[in-house]
Design a protein around this motif. Structure first.
Motif, PDB file in Angstrom:
ATOM      1  N   ARG A 131     -42.458 -26.542  79.602  1.00 30.53           N
ATOM      2  CA  ARG A 131     -42.337 -27.698  78.364  1.00 30.53           C
ATOM      3  C   ARG A 131     -42.484 -26.924  77.168  1.00 30.53           C
ATOM      4  N   MET A 132     -41.698 -27.173  76.294  1.00 32.40           N
ATOM      5  CA  MET A 132     -41.840 -26.524  74.824  1.00 32.40           C
ATOM      6  C   MET A 132     -41.442 -27.890  73.787  1.00 32.40           C
ATOM      7  N   LEU A 133     -41.798 -27.323  72.687  1.00 33.73           N
ATOM      8  CA  LEU A 133     -41.505 -28.191  71.507  1.00 33.73           C
ATOM      9  C   LEU A 133     -39.748 -28.099  71.249  1.00 33.73           C
ATOM     10  N   LEU A 134     -39.175 -29.159  70.876  1.00 38.06           N
ATOM     11  CA  LEU A 134     -37.666 -29.018  70.752  1.00 38.06           C
ATOM     12  C   LEU A 134     -37.375 -27.787  69.598  1.00 38.06           C
ATOM     13  N   ALA A 135     -38.332 -27.810  68.493  1.00 40.21           N
ATOM     14  CA  ALA A 135     -38.318 -26.809  67.424  1.00 40.21           C
ATOM     15  C   ALA A 135     -38.103 -25.200  67.999  1.00 40.21           C
ATOM     16  N   ASP A 136     -38.826 -25.018  68.972  1.00 42.07           N
ATOM     17  CA  ASP A 136     -38.695 -23.775  69.778  1.00 42.07           C
ATOM     18  C   ASP A 136     -37.765 -23.502  70.894  1.00 42.07           C
ATOM     19  N   ALA A 137     -36.830 -24.410  70.975  1.00 40.10           N
ATOM     20  CA  ALA A 137     -35.981 -24.283  72.216  1.00 40.10           C
ATOM     21  C   ALA A 137     -34.619 -23.940  71.793  1.00 40.10           C
ATOM     22  N   ALA A 138     -34.433 -23.367  70.817  1.00 42.71           N
ATOM     23  CA  ALA A 138     -33.306 -22.518  70.499  1.00 42.71           C
ATOM     24  C   ALA A 138     -32.940 -21.580  71.319  1.00 42.71           C
ATOM     25  N   GLY A 139     -31.642 -21.391  71.993  1.00 41.36           N
ATOM     26  CA  GLY A 139     -31.196 -20.295  72.914  1.00 41.36           C
ATOM     27  C   GLY A 139     -31.873 -20.604  74.215  1.00 41.36           C
TER      28      GLY A 139
END
Ligand SMILES: Nc1nc2c(c(=O)[nH]1)N[C@H]1C(S)=C(S)[C@@H](COP(=O)(O)OP(=O)(O)OC[C@H]3O[C@@H](n4cnc5c(N)ncnc54)[C@H](O)[C@@H]3O)O[C@H]1N2
Ligand code: MOO
Length: 141
Positions: free
Chosen positions: A22-30
């Motif tokens: 699970r992670m924040l959308l903002a950290d999910a690039a890539g």
């Protein structure tokens, strides 16, 4: 020289799928989604017009035969309107498609004589200019 499918198999045999995190959308690039994301509701929630024009049943119209304009639907309208064969409804962008209609012709590609509509769009296909339920965002079914 090996084939593309052989190369793909070699890659597959040497990688393993990671456990989802699970992670924040903002950290999910890539990153890659572990599963598809669905919305709580379909968008649009009803079939609606993508253009200002006229709604009608495609199969009921022949290109050179005028249709009778029997009503009008603006965005936000909740008025029930039923289109029969040989009829059309004036419709605006975002308005619900009337019952019985499946296609919208842009107003630029018509000529109107009082309550008679002539379609002047050779390239018009069945379903043109209509946004179907869930065509932008889908609810999980
Ligand atoms: N026959 C055709 N139909 C449509 C065409 C076309 O070429 N031919 N183009 C389509 C496309 S593309 C779009 S996009 C939409 C645009 O229609 P809308 O109804 O979404 O937009 P407008 O007509 O510009 O109306 C907007 C309306 O909102 C007012 N406004 C602007 N800012 C605010 C604000 N901050 N608060 C309140 N109101 C605001 C603005 O003054 C306008 O009155 O059409 C398709 N259809
Ligand atoms: O003018 Mo519109 O191209 O859908 O934003």
């Amino acid at each position: 020289m090996i084939t593309v499918s052989e190369a793909k198999n070699i890659i597959k045999d040497h990688v393993s799928v990671l456990d989802p995190i699970r992670m924040l959308l903002a950290d999910a690039a890539g990153k890659v989604l572990a599963k598809d994301v669905f919305a709580p509701d379909d968008v649009p929630g009803f079939a609606q017009s993508a253009m200002d024009g006229y709604a009608f049943a495609y199969d009921s119209s022949s290109k050179n035969q005028p249709l009778n304009i029997v009503g009008e639907l603006q965005a936000g309208a909740d008025k029930e309107l039923h289109i029969k064969n040989g009829e059309a409804a004036r419709i605006f962008t975002g308005a619900p498609l009337p019952e019985g209609a499946d296609t919208v012709v842009m107003q630029e590609k018509t000529s109107v004589n009082q309550f008679e509509l002539l379609i002047e769009d050779e390239k018009l296909l069945k379903g043109s200019n209509v946004r179907l339920v869930g065509s932008e965002i889908k609810k999980e079914h």
